[in-house]
Design an enzyme around this catalytic site. Structure first.
Site, PDB file in Angstrom:
ATOM      1  N   ASN A 106      -4.119  -2.310   4.707  1.00 29.35           N
ATOM      2  CA  ASN A 106      -4.161  -1.666   3.394  1.00 29.35           C
ATOM      3  C   ASN A 106      -4.105  -0.140   3.523  1.00 29.35           C
ATOM      4  O   ASN A 106      -3.801   0.392   4.594  1.00 29.35           O
ATOM      5  CB  ASN A 106      -5.375  -2.128   2.591  1.00 29.35           C
ATOM      6  CG  ASN A 106      -5.037  -2.330   1.117  1.00 29.35           C
ATOM      7  OD1 ASN A 106      -4.393  -1.462   0.524  1.00 29.35           O
ATOM      8  ND2 ASN A 106      -5.433  -3.440   0.560  1.00 29.35           N
ATOM      9  N   ARG A 107      -4.471   0.567   2.456  1.00 32.90           N
ATOM     10  CA  ARG A 107      -4.179   2.007   2.392  1.00 32.90           C
ATOM     11  C   ARG A 107      -5.373   2.896   2.718  1.00 32.90           C
ATOM     12  O   ARG A 107      -6.522   2.550   2.398  1.00 32.90           O
ATOM     13  CB  ARG A 107      -3.668   2.361   0.995  1.00 32.90           C
ATOM     14  CG  ARG A 107      -2.302   1.756   0.720  1.00 32.90           C
ATOM     15  CD  ARG A 107      -1.804   2.033  -0.680  1.00 32.90           C
ATOM     16  NE  ARG A 107      -0.428   1.556  -0.803  1.00 32.90           N
ATOM     17  CZ  ARG A 107      -0.087   0.279  -1.007  1.00 32.90           C
ATOM     18  NH1 ARG A 107      -1.013  -0.641  -1.156  1.00 32.90           N
ATOM     19  NH2 ARG A 107       1.184  -0.063  -1.065  1.00 32.90           N
ATOM     20  N   HIS A 132      -1.355  -0.239   6.364  1.00 35.90           N
ATOM     21  CA  HIS A 132      -1.280  -1.286   7.389  1.00 35.90           C
ATOM     22  C   HIS A 132      -1.110  -0.734   8.811  1.00 35.90           C
ATOM     23  O   HIS A 132      -0.280  -1.222   9.579  1.00 35.90           O
ATOM     24  CB  HIS A 132      -0.131  -2.255   7.081  1.00 35.90           C
ATOM     25  CG  HIS A 132      -0.310  -3.047   5.825  1.00 35.90           C
ATOM     26  ND1 HIS A 132      -1.533  -3.400   5.322  1.00 35.90           N
ATOM     27  CD2 HIS A 132       0.608  -3.571   4.944  1.00 35.90           C
ATOM     28  CE1 HIS A 132      -1.372  -4.101   4.201  1.00 35.90           C
ATOM     29  NE2 HIS A 132      -0.093  -4.208   3.958  1.00 35.90           N
ATOM     30  N   HIS A 206      -1.273 -11.126   7.114  1.00 33.39           N
ATOM     31  CA  HIS A 206      -0.417 -10.784   5.978  1.00 33.39           C
ATOM     32  C   HIS A 206       0.658 -11.851   5.748  1.00 33.39           C
ATOM     33  O   HIS A 206       1.844 -11.542   5.623  1.00 33.39           O
ATOM     34  CB  HIS A 206       0.216  -9.410   6.239  1.00 33.39           C
ATOM     35  CG  HIS A 206       0.653  -8.690   5.010  1.00 33.39           C
ATOM     36  ND1 HIS A 206       1.797  -9.019   4.326  1.00 33.39           N
ATOM     37  CD2 HIS A 206       0.099  -7.662   4.340  1.00 33.39           C
ATOM     38  CE1 HIS A 206       1.930  -8.203   3.293  1.00 33.39           C
ATOM     39  NE2 HIS A 206       0.913  -7.374   3.273  1.00 33.39           N
ATOM     40  N   SER A 207       0.233 -13.105   5.690  1.00 34.57           N
ATOM     41  CA  SER A 207       1.205 -14.171   5.410  1.00 34.57           C
ATOM     42  C   SER A 207       1.610 -14.158   3.951  1.00 34.57           C
ATOM     43  O   SER A 207       0.783 -13.967   3.055  1.00 34.57           O
ATOM     44  CB  SER A 207       0.600 -15.541   5.750  1.00 34.57           C
ATOM     45  OG  SER A 207       0.518 -15.686   7.150  1.00 34.57           O
ATOM     46  N   TYR A 208       2.899 -14.359   3.721  1.00 34.94           N
ATOM     47  CA  TYR A 208       3.441 -14.500   2.368  1.00 34.94           C
ATOM     48  C   TYR A 208       3.558 -16.003   2.113  1.00 34.94           C
ATOM     49  O   TYR A 208       4.377 -16.676   2.733  1.00 34.94           O
ATOM     50  CB  TYR A 208       4.845 -13.915   2.282  1.00 34.94           C
ATOM     51  CG  TYR A 208       4.948 -12.413   2.288  1.00 34.94           C
ATOM     52  CD1 TYR A 208       4.670 -11.670   3.430  1.00 34.94           C
ATOM     53  CD2 TYR A 208       5.387 -11.734   1.159  1.00 34.94           C
ATOM     54  CE1 TYR A 208       4.818 -10.289   3.433  1.00 34.94           C
ATOM     55  CE2 TYR A 208       5.542 -10.354   1.161  1.00 34.94           C
ATOM     56  CZ  TYR A 208       5.249  -9.647   2.294  1.00 34.94           C
ATOM     57  OH  TYR A 208       5.401  -8.284   2.302  1.00 34.94           O
ATOM     58  N   ASP A 279      -1.363  -6.068  -7.168  1.00 35.81           N
ATOM     59  CA  ASP A 279      -1.411  -5.485  -5.833  1.00 35.81           C
ATOM     60  C   ASP A 279      -2.778  -4.815  -5.724  1.00 35.81           C
ATOM     61  O   ASP A 279      -2.886  -3.602  -5.616  1.00 35.81           O
ATOM     62  CB  ASP A 279      -0.258  -4.488  -5.656  1.00 35.81           C
ATOM     63  CG  ASP A 279      -0.010  -4.173  -4.183  1.00 35.81           C
ATOM     64  OD1 ASP A 279      -0.807  -4.632  -3.341  1.00 35.81           O
ATOM     65  OD2 ASP A 279       0.959  -3.458  -3.888  1.00 35.81           O
ATOM     66  N   GLN A 316      -7.311  -8.732  -0.900  1.00 37.85           N
ATOM     67  CA  GLN A 316      -6.155  -8.111  -1.549  1.00 37.85           C
ATOM     68  C   GLN A 316      -5.235  -9.211  -2.046  1.00 37.85           C
ATOM     69  O   GLN A 316      -4.862 -10.108  -1.292  1.00 37.85           O
ATOM     70  CB  GLN A 316      -5.401  -7.219  -0.544  1.00 37.85           C
ATOM     71  CG  GLN A 316      -4.193  -6.487  -1.114  1.00 37.85           C
ATOM     72  CD  GLN A 316      -4.533  -5.233  -1.902  1.00 37.85           C
ATOM     73  OE1 GLN A 316      -5.690  -4.774  -1.882  1.00 37.85           O
ATOM     74  NE2 GLN A 316      -3.556  -4.656  -2.583  1.00 37.85           N
ATOM     75  N   GLU A 344      -5.106 -11.335   1.286  1.00 39.05           N
ATOM     76  CA  GLU A 344      -5.591 -10.793   2.555  1.00 39.05           C
ATOM     77  C   GLU A 344      -7.096 -10.542   2.503  1.00 39.05           C
ATOM     78  O   GLU A 344      -7.541  -9.594   1.858  1.00 39.05           O
ATOM     79  CB  GLU A 344      -4.919  -9.449   2.846  1.00 39.05           C
ATOM     80  CG  GLU A 344      -3.428  -9.434   2.749  1.00 39.05           C
ATOM     81  CD  GLU A 344      -2.910  -8.027   2.445  1.00 39.05           C
ATOM     82  OE1 GLU A 344      -3.229  -7.079   3.174  1.00 39.05           O
ATOM     83  OE2 GLU A 344      -2.193  -7.878   1.443  1.00 39.05           O
TER      84      GLU A 344
HETATM   85  C1  BGC Z   1       0.187  -4.165  -0.080  1.00 42.23           C
HETATM   86  C2  BGC Z   1       1.457  -3.834  -0.838  1.00 42.23           C
HETATM   87  C3  BGC Z   1       2.537  -3.620   0.170  1.00 42.23           C
HETATM   88  C4  BGC Z   1       2.667  -4.842   0.993  1.00 42.23           C
HETATM   89  C5  BGC Z   1       3.696  -4.660   2.059  1.00 42.23           C
HETATM   90  C6  BGC Z   1       0.409  -5.376   0.724  1.00 42.23           C
HETATM   91  O1  BGC Z   1      -0.716  -5.682   1.455  1.00 42.23           O
HETATM   92  O2  BGC Z   1      -0.881  -4.350  -0.949  1.00 42.23           O
HETATM   93  O3  BGC Z   1       1.311  -2.706  -1.632  1.00 42.23           O
HETATM   94  O4  BGC Z   1       3.743  -3.302  -0.439  1.00 42.23           O
HETATM   95  O5  BGC Z   1       1.459  -5.147   1.617  1.00 42.23           O
HETATM   96  O6  BGC Z   1       4.044  -5.858   2.569  1.00 42.23           O
END
Ligand code: BGC
Length: 388
Positions: A106-107, A132, A206-208, A279, A316, A344
């Site tokens: 994250n940020r 990340h 970070h699995s989609y 998000d 997240q 996440e």
């Molecule tokens: C974030 C998104 C970001 C993405 C990238 C996420 O964890 O919250 O803002 O664009 O990751 O894959």
């Protein structure tokens, strides 16, 4: 063990996993090649399987979940995570598909934080902020496979040592990522880290996910439950303001299973506009430090249900808003908004700059741990594989 059939909505509300009992082979684990990168480096993978017919492949590039095969309500296994067929494509299109994200998932605002009066400057890679782990986070490095074991649970241990100063972070950080699959239907992922200097850590997966697998059904129809009565609103750069806001009466209230698509375009909510959908970090209910239900997603089309348990304070929820049809993934499939969601378990974003948030600090002699469990079931469990 199998608990009886209950309709989807009841199962969602009841909070208990209905276990898959497909008649597949017992727990097994193996190590195999996952090809060669353009620069000549070899990528390996560990593949874990269980009796329930679940199969997960984790590759050394990013210690990433490359595929996750899970049976649907008829027993047909389908791949429920986005990604690529070859390792080189992950290098060419860095989108954190399935990856281990860190050192700080994250940020972090402007890439700055202070520890004991000293300010550190991290690589910035997201509109002036750190995201990340920076330009070359854990998703982009090759991890080692320390061990692969077939005994139930089938287990693979990956490790990576991040040198002092990597991406601007203090301390040499030794990290392990342990994946284990038991014979019920639980995939457990555990990150651990130790350091030789005080530092900050926040590691997640970070699995989609798209529980309909490759059928093309949108995740906007998935029913989502998030066990959180508060979330952390953000500014236009997706940095938390520091407020913990009640979800009650907003598009962020997922305490009852709700279709993701129901409110994802609720432009009256500035937070939805900032995120281009969801998000945002949810502050999970229940005491952090103890495993508890964080979220549950259910796909009405396939009948697959996934619960996420964690001891982390936050979750997240990213609704895949930046998937814009510029990337073709597995099987040449174009990935678009609505194709996946990311959940996440982690600390809150920008925690190092928010004294009110749970701390991301790790000192020498201590071990950072973040454990998450993905528990799979269907709304019609107990059918042998292949039987409609
Ligand atoms: C974030 C998104 C970001 C993405 C990238 C996420 O964890 O919250 O803002 O664009 O990751 O894959």
């Amino acid at each position: 063990m199998l608990r009886g059939f209950r309709p989807l909505a009841t199962a969602l509300l009841a909070g208990s996993a209905l276990l898959l009992t497909m008649g597949a082979a017992a727990a097994d684990a193996k190590r195999e090649s996952f090809g060669t990168l353009a620069d000549g480096r070899q990528v390996e993978a560990a593949v874990l399987g269980n009796k329930a017919g679940i199969r997960v492949k984790i590759m050394t590039l990013g210690a990433a979940i490359q595929s996750l095969l899970v049976p649907d309500r008829s027993g047909h296994a389908g791949d429920i995570v986005l990604g690529f067929d070859s390792a080189q494509e992950y290098v060419q299109n860095p989108s954190y598909f399935g990856a281990t994200v860190g050192r700080f998932a994250n940020r972090i605002a402007k890439g700055h934080f202070s520890l004991d009066g000293k300010t550190f400057t991290l690589a910035t890679n997201d509109r002036g902020n750190h995201l990340h782990g920076g330009l070359k986070g854990f998703d982009k490095v090759l991890w080692s496979i320390d061990s692969v074991k077939s005994a139930s649970p089938a287990t693979a241990v990956f490790s990576y040592t991040s040198p002092d100063g990597e991406e601007g972070y203090p301390g040499t950080l030794h990290v392990t990522a342990t994946y284990s699959l038991d014979d019920d239907a639980t995939l457990r992922v555990e990150f651990k880290a130790t350091t030789d200097k005080s530092t900050i850590v926040n590691i997640s997966n970070h699995s989609y996910f798209n529980l309909s697998a490759e059928t093309g059904a949108s995740v906007l129809n998935h029913l989502l439950l998030v066990n959180a009565s508060k979330y952390t609103p953000v500014d236009a750069g997706l940095i938390p303001t520091g407020e913990l806001r009640a979800v009650q009466g907003t598009a962020f209230d997922f305490r009852k299973p709700t279709a993701i698509g129901a409110r994802v375009r609720d432009g009256h909510d500035q937070q939805i506009r900032y995120g281009r959908g969801y998000d945002h970090n949810f502050a999970l209910d229940g005491a952090a430090g103890k495993m508890r239900l964080a979220a549950r997603i259910a796909d009405p089309s396939s009948g697959r249900i996934m619960e996420i348990f964690t001891a982390a304070p936050g979750l997240q929820f990213y609704s895949g808003n930046f998937l814009d049809a510029t990337i073709s993934g597995k099987g040449g499939r174009v990935y678009r908004e609505g194709d996946a969601l990311v959940l996440e378990p982690q600390l809150f974003p920008d925690a190092p700059n928010q004294p009110g948030f749970p701390s991301a600090r790790l000192d020498p002699g201590k071990t950072y741990v973040n454990t998450m469990e993905y528990r799979f079931s269907t709304d019609k469990p107990g059918r042998p594989a292949g039987v409609q």
